[in-house]
Design an enzyme around this catalytic site. Sequence first.
Site, PDB file in Angstrom:
ATOM      1  N   CYS A 115     -49.154 -60.415 -59.854  1.00  0.00           N
ATOM      2  CA  CYS A 115     -49.788 -60.350 -58.521  1.00  0.00           C
ATOM      3  C   CYS A 115     -51.304 -60.403 -58.586  1.00  0.00           C
ATOM      4  O   CYS A 115     -51.970 -60.660 -57.590  1.00  0.00           O
ATOM      5  CB  CYS A 115     -49.348 -59.094 -57.789  1.00  0.00           C
ATOM      6  SG  CYS A 115     -47.611 -59.157 -57.413  1.00  0.00           S
ATOM      7  N   HIS A 261     -53.618 -58.849 -51.598  1.00  0.00           N
ATOM      8  CA  HIS A 261     -52.321 -59.342 -52.065  1.00  0.00           C
ATOM      9  C   HIS A 261     -51.259 -58.833 -51.085  1.00  0.00           C
ATOM     10  O   HIS A 261     -51.333 -57.711 -50.592  1.00  0.00           O
ATOM     11  CB  HIS A 261     -52.062 -58.818 -53.473  1.00  0.00           C
ATOM     12  CG  HIS A 261     -50.655 -59.016 -53.910  1.00  0.00           C
ATOM     13  ND1 HIS A 261     -50.026 -60.234 -53.801  1.00  0.00           N
ATOM     14  CD2 HIS A 261     -49.746 -58.155 -54.431  1.00  0.00           C
ATOM     15  CE1 HIS A 261     -48.793 -60.115 -54.252  1.00  0.00           C
ATOM     16  NE2 HIS A 261     -48.593 -58.857 -54.636  1.00  0.00           N
ATOM     17  N   ASN A 291     -43.587 -61.633 -50.594  1.00  0.00           N
ATOM     18  CA  ASN A 291     -44.554 -61.504 -51.685  1.00  0.00           C
ATOM     19  C   ASN A 291     -44.489 -62.768 -52.546  1.00  0.00           C
ATOM     20  O   ASN A 291     -43.522 -62.991 -53.259  1.00  0.00           O
ATOM     21  CB  ASN A 291     -44.196 -60.257 -52.506  1.00  0.00           C
ATOM     22  CG  ASN A 291     -45.097 -60.049 -53.713  1.00  0.00           C
ATOM     23  OD1 ASN A 291     -45.850 -60.935 -54.108  1.00  0.00           O
ATOM     24  ND2 ASN A 291     -45.010 -58.885 -54.310  1.00  0.00           N
TER      25      ASN A 291
HETATM   26  N1  ACO Z   1     -31.776 -52.861 -48.208  1.00  0.00           N
HETATM   27  C1  ACO Z   1     -31.222 -51.708 -47.882  1.00  0.00           C
HETATM   28  N2  ACO Z   1     -31.349 -50.594 -48.616  1.00  0.00           N
HETATM   29  C2  ACO Z   1     -32.082 -50.678 -49.743  1.00  0.00           C
HETATM   30  C3  ACO Z   1     -32.708 -51.884 -50.131  1.00  0.00           C
HETATM   31  C4  ACO Z   1     -32.513 -53.010 -49.330  1.00  0.00           C
HETATM   32  N3  ACO Z   1     -33.065 -54.207 -49.608  1.00  0.00           N
HETATM   33  N4  ACO Z   1     -33.359 -51.668 -51.297  1.00  0.00           N
HETATM   34  C5  ACO Z   1     -33.192 -50.384 -51.607  1.00  0.00           C
HETATM   35  N5  ACO Z   1     -32.400 -49.781 -50.680  1.00  0.00           N
HETATM   36  C6  ACO Z   1     -31.958 -48.393 -50.602  1.00  0.00           C
HETATM   37  C7  ACO Z   1     -32.000 -47.714 -51.965  1.00  0.00           C
HETATM   38  O1  ACO Z   1     -30.787 -47.932 -52.654  1.00  0.00           O
HETATM   39  C8  ACO Z   1     -32.188 -46.263 -51.566  1.00  0.00           C
HETATM   40  O2  ACO Z   1     -30.937 -45.736 -51.163  1.00  0.00           O
HETATM   41  P1  ACO Z   1     -30.546 -44.182 -51.476  1.00  0.00           P
HETATM   42  O3  ACO Z   1     -31.562 -43.383 -50.720  1.00  0.00           O
HETATM   43  O4  ACO Z   1     -29.161 -44.097 -50.931  1.00  0.00           O
HETATM   44  O5  ACO Z   1     -30.659 -44.058 -52.953  1.00  0.00           O
HETATM   45  C9  ACO Z   1     -33.054 -46.336 -50.324  1.00  0.00           C
HETATM   46  O6  ACO Z   1     -32.898 -47.658 -49.797  1.00  0.00           O
HETATM   47  C10 ACO Z   1     -34.528 -46.092 -50.611  1.00  0.00           C
HETATM   48  O7  ACO Z   1     -34.912 -46.927 -51.707  1.00  0.00           O
HETATM   49  P2  ACO Z   1     -36.347 -46.864 -52.310  1.00  0.00           P
HETATM   50  O8  ACO Z   1     -36.413 -47.797 -53.478  1.00  0.00           O
HETATM   51  O9  ACO Z   1     -36.709 -45.426 -52.516  1.00  0.00           O
HETATM   52  O10 ACO Z   1     -37.174 -47.479 -51.097  1.00  0.00           O
HETATM   53  P3  ACO Z   1     -38.721 -47.485 -50.865  1.00  0.00           P
HETATM   54  O11 ACO Z   1     -39.028 -46.786 -49.611  1.00  0.00           O
HETATM   55  O12 ACO Z   1     -39.502 -47.107 -52.093  1.00  0.00           O
HETATM   56  O13 ACO Z   1     -38.996 -49.040 -50.584  1.00  0.00           O
HETATM   57  C11 ACO Z   1     -39.901 -50.975 -51.704  1.00  0.00           C
HETATM   58  C12 ACO Z   1     -38.722 -49.984 -51.601  1.00  0.00           C
HETATM   59  C13 ACO Z   1     -39.989 -51.731 -50.396  1.00  0.00           C
HETATM   60  C14 ACO Z   1     -39.622 -51.950 -52.819  1.00  0.00           C
HETATM   61  C15 ACO Z   1     -41.229 -50.207 -51.938  1.00  0.00           C
HETATM   62  O14 ACO Z   1     -41.031 -49.225 -52.943  1.00  0.00           O
HETATM   63  C16 ACO Z   1     -42.380 -51.093 -52.345  1.00  0.00           C
HETATM   64  O15 ACO Z   1     -42.777 -52.004 -51.632  1.00  0.00           O
HETATM   65  N6  ACO Z   1     -43.030 -50.818 -53.480  1.00  0.00           N
HETATM   66  C17 ACO Z   1     -44.185 -51.553 -53.954  1.00  0.00           C
HETATM   67  C18 ACO Z   1     -43.799 -52.894 -54.487  1.00  0.00           C
HETATM   68  C19 ACO Z   1     -45.030 -53.577 -55.088  1.00  0.00           C
HETATM   69  O16 ACO Z   1     -46.146 -53.473 -54.619  1.00  0.00           O
HETATM   70  N7  ACO Z   1     -44.835 -54.282 -56.206  1.00  0.00           N
HETATM   71  C20 ACO Z   1     -45.947 -54.845 -56.910  1.00  0.00           C
HETATM   72  C21 ACO Z   1     -46.255 -56.195 -56.524  1.00  0.00           C
HETATM   73  S1  ACO Z   1     -45.066 -57.317 -57.069  1.00  0.00           S
HETATM   74  C22 ACO Z   1     -45.669 -58.096 -58.516  1.00  0.00           C
HETATM   75  O17 ACO Z   1     -46.597 -57.719 -59.156  1.00  0.00           O
HETATM   76  C23 ACO Z   1     -44.871 -59.209 -59.010  1.00  0.00           C
END
Ligand code: ACO
Length: 336
Positions: A115, A261, A291
Amino acid sequence: MKKTIIRGTGRYLPSRVVTNDDLAKLMETSDEWIKQRTGIEKRHWTPEEGGVGSSDLGLEAAKIALDRAGWKAEDLDFIIFATLSPDIYFPGPGCLLQHKLGLFSTPALDIRQQCTGFLYGLATADSYIKSGLANKILLVGAEVHSTGLDISTRGRDVTVIFGDGAAALCLEGVETDENVGLLSVSLYAEGKYADNLSTEFPASRCNPRLTEESLRQGLHYAKMDGKNIFKLAVRRLPETANKCLKDANLLISDIDLVIPHQANLRINQAFQQAMNLPEEKVFHNIQRYGNTTAASIPIALDEAIEMNLIGKGSTVLFIGLGAGLTWGGIIYKFPK
Ligand code: ACO
């Protein structure tokens, strides 16, 4: 002293649009969950049958950028290609793009900083220009994520956030005393968090590099600790922005537009609040593209220019954090 000036920009998104509802037909997820957690409504993916690599998307974006700069491919003396999704394991897409542009010996460099690839690429281009090694550089950020995503419920946390796309910049070194070009650059990496977001296979440390067992376990798909990355991003992006501002001797009020980003709308909204910025000063397009990693900042830049949000005399802050971990910021001022 030579300053690095943007002469042309271009973007290219493949035509297949995949909505959140489309994904909900493939895995247990919903439009509501994806929108609420990430802001994403849809993304563009390359054709399902394959055949399109990141160099192909990069080529389309490059043609537009070259045209807008009024340059021919032959005018280029260097190519920098940022991606985490190369067409093949090696050689990198910089060489593939060079050939597709009809060039014979123009040097081509690949940047593997995920990223932050665009930020590392822009800083590298600036250094090449200032050192005299090159003067007309094509910088491309392009990704084909869709062929590397687990479209079952197992991969839903990662799969819903990624989109394919490309953007390109024509950069030129110009002798001027004006305070323009890259006013400050801050780049960082912290390898101890490498496993927070990575794709393990194919792996040179394994023999063979890919096995039926690794495929069965889905180790050729990206794995992410989204929560930790989110927490780190919310803290480090404002710290980095402040460092960039200090180095450029500017205040946040001097920035006309922040182009972050596009990893998560919530991360960028938290950044905006931490920096006390009005909403309209932070650019978002993650709703439409997801993304697109190395392509996300230059796609946003191209759109912001097209929308006349920035132009002659504007000062912009590019900022981002992603896998590596890597993160950074660059302040760029357009000439008047
Ligand atoms: N649809 C429905 N439910 C989902 C999904 C989905 N797509 N994905 C995860 N869940 C569920 C999980 O299983 C979990 O269920 P549980 O509570 O029963 O265990 C619940 O939703 C919460 O999951 P979390 O992973 O805790 O969700 P979070 O609020 O953290 O959101 C997300 C996830 C959107 C990925 C977030 O953490 C995020 O955006 N993080 C930053 C990502 C980022 O910036 N990455 C770097 C850039 S990418 C790069 O460098 C290539």
